[in-house]
Design a protein around this motif. Structure first.
Motif, PDB file in Angstrom:
ATOM      1  N   VAL A 181      -7.508   2.251   3.249  1.00 51.30           N
ATOM      2  CA  VAL A 181      -7.050   0.949   2.657  1.00 51.30           C
ATOM      3  C   VAL A 181      -6.554  -0.137   3.779  1.00 51.30           C
ATOM      4  O   VAL A 181      -6.584  -1.386   3.719  1.00 51.30           O
ATOM      5  CB  VAL A 181      -6.113   1.250   1.437  1.00 51.30           C
ATOM      6  N   ILE A 229       2.136   7.508  -6.798  1.00 52.59           N
ATOM      7  CA  ILE A 229       1.397   8.713  -7.258  1.00 52.59           C
ATOM      8  C   ILE A 229       1.880   9.719  -7.706  1.00 52.59           C
ATOM      9  O   ILE A 229       2.793  10.330  -6.661  1.00 52.59           O
ATOM     10  CB  ILE A 229       0.319   8.836  -6.324  1.00 52.59           C
ATOM     11  N   VAL A 237       2.324   1.696  -3.513  1.00 54.50           N
ATOM     12  CA  VAL A 237       1.576   2.271  -4.485  1.00 54.50           C
ATOM     13  C   VAL A 237       1.222   3.640  -4.312  1.00 54.50           C
ATOM     14  O   VAL A 237       1.230   4.409  -5.328  1.00 54.50           O
ATOM     15  CB  VAL A 237       0.183   1.471  -4.442  1.00 54.50           C
ATOM     16  N   ILE A 238       1.067   4.104  -2.890  1.00 59.33           N
ATOM     17  CA  ILE A 238       0.759   5.549  -2.840  1.00 59.33           C
ATOM     18  C   ILE A 238       2.056   6.241  -3.100  1.00 59.33           C
ATOM     19  O   ILE A 238       2.023   7.468  -3.877  1.00 59.33           O
ATOM     20  CB  ILE A 238       0.341   5.776  -1.230  1.00 59.33           C
ATOM     21  N   ILE A 250       0.991  -1.434  -0.081  1.00 58.68           N
ATOM     22  CA  ILE A 250      -0.003   0.048  -0.026  1.00 58.68           C
ATOM     23  C   ILE A 250       0.861   1.281   0.136  1.00 58.68           C
ATOM     24  O   ILE A 250       0.687   2.072  -0.837  1.00 58.68           O
ATOM     25  CB  ILE A 250      -0.751   0.021   1.343  1.00 58.68           C
ATOM     26  N   LEU A 252      -9.036  -1.661   5.954  1.00 55.13           N
ATOM     27  CA  LEU A 252      -9.774  -2.407   5.002  1.00 55.13           C
ATOM     28  C   LEU A 252      -9.100  -3.979   4.932  1.00 55.13           C
ATOM     29  O   LEU A 252      -9.443  -5.116   5.184  1.00 55.13           O
ATOM     30  CB  LEU A 252     -10.224  -1.916   3.619  1.00 55.13           C
ATOM     31  N   VAL A 253      -7.835  -3.726   4.455  1.00 50.89           N
ATOM     32  CA  VAL A 253      -6.980  -4.973   4.067  1.00 50.89           C
ATOM     33  C   VAL A 253      -6.686  -5.608   5.506  1.00 50.89           C
ATOM     34  O   VAL A 253      -6.622  -6.930   5.400  1.00 50.89           O
ATOM     35  CB  VAL A 253      -5.778  -4.376   3.446  1.00 50.89           C
ATOM     36  N   ILE A 275      -9.953  10.563  -2.362  1.00 53.24           N
ATOM     37  CA  ILE A 275      -9.449  10.448  -3.444  1.00 53.24           C
ATOM     38  C   ILE A 275      -9.450  11.805  -4.248  1.00 53.24           C
ATOM     39  O   ILE A 275      -8.542  12.486  -4.812  1.00 53.24           O
ATOM     40  CB  ILE A 275      -9.889   9.367  -4.249  1.00 53.24           C
ATOM     41  N   VAL A 301      -6.472   8.081   2.190  1.00 56.53           N
ATOM     42  CA  VAL A 301      -6.559   6.913   1.308  1.00 56.53           C
ATOM     43  C   VAL A 301      -5.869   5.666   1.920  1.00 56.53           C
ATOM     44  O   VAL A 301      -6.161   4.407   2.072  1.00 56.53           O
ATOM     45  CB  VAL A 301      -6.348   7.149  -0.004  1.00 56.53           C
ATOM     46  N   ILE A 308     -13.544   7.525   1.830  1.00 54.52           N
ATOM     47  CA  ILE A 308     -12.303   7.094   0.863  1.00 54.52           C
ATOM     48  C   ILE A 308     -12.429   7.939  -0.334  1.00 54.52           C
ATOM     49  O   ILE A 308     -11.549   8.405  -1.185  1.00 54.52           O
ATOM     50  CB  ILE A 308     -12.028   5.550   0.845  1.00 54.52           C
ATOM     51  N   PHE A 309     -14.012   8.031  -0.895  1.00 56.17           N
ATOM     52  CA  PHE A 309     -13.930   8.533  -2.428  1.00 56.17           C
ATOM     53  C   PHE A 309     -13.564  10.045  -2.204  1.00 56.17           C
ATOM     54  O   PHE A 309     -13.258  10.812  -2.859  1.00 56.17           O
ATOM     55  CB  PHE A 309     -15.411   8.607  -2.780  1.00 56.17           C
TER      56      PHE A 309
END
Lengths: 275, 315
Positions: free
Chosen positions: B286, B30, B26-27, B23, B289-290, B274, B282, B270-271
């Motif tokens: 995430v 960006i 990935v972030i 995670i 949740l994970v 984003i 985010v 989260i939306f």
């Protein structure tokens, strides 16, 4: 012995073929252009010219649904392909080397990917690359990999304890050949059932991602985005919300019936039990 | 069993570490600088640098990862870029909606699926089985957010039994909170219950073909007794696998369903994060949740070991 084709296979295939055909035809011809807005004809009821009426921009609903079918089917098929091609070999490998380091690595890798729901993968991919149908395929496809790996490993594990596998090992067959010749055919039914579930889930996931804006982008019509746009008008024009939903339900239903029928056809164990 | 448990705990810890690295990485990819984004186009380089410092964006990726991960261990998710409050606080508020929603849906799923699957397996090939198979076939095919819209149309707009959306908060009492979550939970549970019932049925039927069931019948047990005493326990293993898989669908589904019902849960958070490029939020959501999915799968593994001792034996 020749088995009769199960009825649900025929019904399911017929339903799904209708959608697949509509999607294919949409490449060559649609009743009305889906990118042309015609505000004068907005929210028209079904008529000879617009068999399913028009939406809030005056676009023909039938044409929108036909092009939407293309998006849904393409995304789901490619995502299942990614999942199966990567997941099944990994699952078989892990089962054949049960308890070894490779099993541990594959399964923990699986858990890791699996711990990211397709929506979360889509969120991460979207955060990096922006939303698109391709990103939806990748997100759903990545999510499918551990599903197929897990299911094939689980099914293969119980087979590895069975006597006929023991016999094959005693006969000197290597784990790779046993996996290919004995395990794979015996878990094929499980994979078909799972493939069916993942295909329908793929269509559902694509709709969900498009619904929250992470899938296909305008002007590409997609069933999920049609639903999102219709939501605010559900009180005044419920037809706009009901038609794309019905399309999703029918397409998924057809696929599932097809899968169940195929399973009945392919699984000799079930066939014997039926007679 | 102890060694099995210890090994599973170790891999649980490793999975969590691996997930946090993925995670974070990935972030990291960006493009764009959150500090520059927050301050707008006209910000001076000094201001951006100061904010970067304040947000802890300086230093190597490795040291920032250690800061972030170390903070997570202490329940510190960092500071939201846009709200300027601790991320843990934001998540704490929202999780009071999302977690009860997913749990409510899971309970409904099991309550519907177990009896339905059992009845279908016991009455295989009879009208009850046919009816259940047809109904679950339809249930699987319905997108949960579309079903949610139909529920709103029927129960909120036509019948006025429920409100069309929103959440009164748990301060309004347990009953009011649960009532607000009922339609969303039903919408989430129906497709999952349909899948689980079918898995349960086919797994039980598979098990009923095994030799030990014939032995059980031969020693005088009725079909029903053989089903409940022998087939059920063995048939539960695939059911557990699918339930583990389903939890992540419920969580992800909850994020989408929250949109339909305007619920102030993690999905909305989260939306928003984003679109506002509040990446640390985010990242935090995430990760949470994970984390939830990994822990649930850990519990499924443990349940495997309890249900089938053979799976523990060979490492």
């Amino acid at each position: 012995m020749r088995a009769r084709l199960p009825l649900q296979l025929l019904i399911g295939a017929a339903i799904f073929a209708a959608f697949a055909l509509a999607a294919l035809v949409s490449f060559l011809w649609v009743p009305h252009d889906v990118t042309a807005l015609n505000i004068a004809a907005k929210l028209a009821p079904p008529s000879r010219e617009y068999p399913l009426g028009t939406d809030h921009f005056g676009r023909d609903m039938l044409s929108m649904l036909m092009v939407g079918a293309r998006t849904s089917i393409a995304v789901a098929i490619l995502a299942v392909g990614i999942g199966m091609l990567a997941g099944v070999p990994l699952g078989l490998w892990a089962a054949a080397r049960r308890g070894s380091l490779i099993d541990e690595i594959i399964m923990r890798g699986n858990d890791l990917v699996f711990a990211f729901p397709s929506l979360v993968i889509a969120i991460l991919i979207t955060a990096v690359f922006g939303p698109s149908a391709t990103n939806a395929i990748i997100a759903i496809g990545i999510f499918n990999i551990p599903v197929f790996a897990r299911v094939s490993r689980g099914a293969a594990l119980s087979l590895w304890t069975r006597d006929f596998i023991m016999a094959a090992r005693v006969a000197g067959k290597r784990a790779f050949r046993i996996s290919l010749e004995h395990i794979l055919p015996n878990i094929a039914n499980v994979l078909i059932v799972q493939g069916t579930i993942q295909f329908s889930l793929g269509i559902l996931a694509e709709a969900g991602l498009s619904y929250v804006g992470l899938g296909a982008q305008p002007p590409t019509p997609s069933w999920g985005r049609m639903l999102a746009e219709a939501q605010t008008m559900i009180y005044t024009a419920p037809r706009l919300a009901i038609l794309p939903g019905l399309a999703i339900v029918l397409a998924v239903l057809g696929l599932n019936l097809m899968g169940d029928g195929l399973r009945d056809l392919l699984d000799p164990r079930l066939r014997r039990a039926r007679q | 069993m102890i060694r099995y448990l210890a090994r599973r705990l170790l891999s649980l810890a490793l999975s969590l570490i691996a997930a946090s690295i993925v995670i974070f990485a990935v972030i990291e990819i960006i493009p764009g600088d959150p500090a520059a984004y927050m301050l707008g186009l006209n910000a001076s380089p000094e201001a951006v640098a100061a904010l970067r410092d304040q947000l802890g964006l300086n230093g190597t990726a490795f040291s920032r990862y250690l800061d972030w991960a170390g903070g997570l261990l202490q329940g510190d998710f960092g500071q939201s870029y846009t709200y300027r409050v601790p991320v843990a606080e934001l998540i704490g508020e929202r999780i009071q909606v999302s977690l009860p929603l997913a749990a409510y849906a899971l309970v409904l799923t099991v309550l519907i699926a177990f009896p339905v699957g059992l009845i279908a397996a016991a009455r295989r090939g009879r009208p009850a089985d046919w009816g259940i198979m047809a109904a679950t076939q339809l249930g699987i095919a319905i997108p949960n957010f579309w079903f949610a819209m139909l529920l709103v149309l029927l129960f909120a707009v036509k019948l006025h039994w429920f409100s069309a959306g929103g959440f009164p908060g748990w301060e309004g009492g347990l009953a009011a909170g649960l009532k607000a979550l009922t339609l969303p939970a039903i919408a989430l549970a129906l497709p999952q219950a349909s899948i689980l019932a079918r898995v349960m049925r086919s797994s039980l039927i598979d098990t009923l073909h095994q030799d030990y069931i014939r032995t059980a019948r031969a020693k005088g047990l009725t079909r029903r007794q053989a089903l409940l005493r022998h087939a059920l326990r063995n048939g539960l293993i695939p059911v557990l696998t699918i339930m583990g898989l389903q939890f992540s669908f419920l969580l992800a589904g909850a994020i989408i369903i929250e949109n339909v019902f305007f619920l102030p849960g993690l999905g909305r958070l989260i939306f928003q994060a984003i679109t506002q490029r509040d990446l640390i939020v985010v990242e935090g959501v995430v990760m949470l949740l994970v984390f939830a999915v990994i822990v649930v799968n850990f519990m499924v593994d443990i349940a495997y070991g309890a249900a089938d001792p053979r799976l523990r034996r060979r490492r």
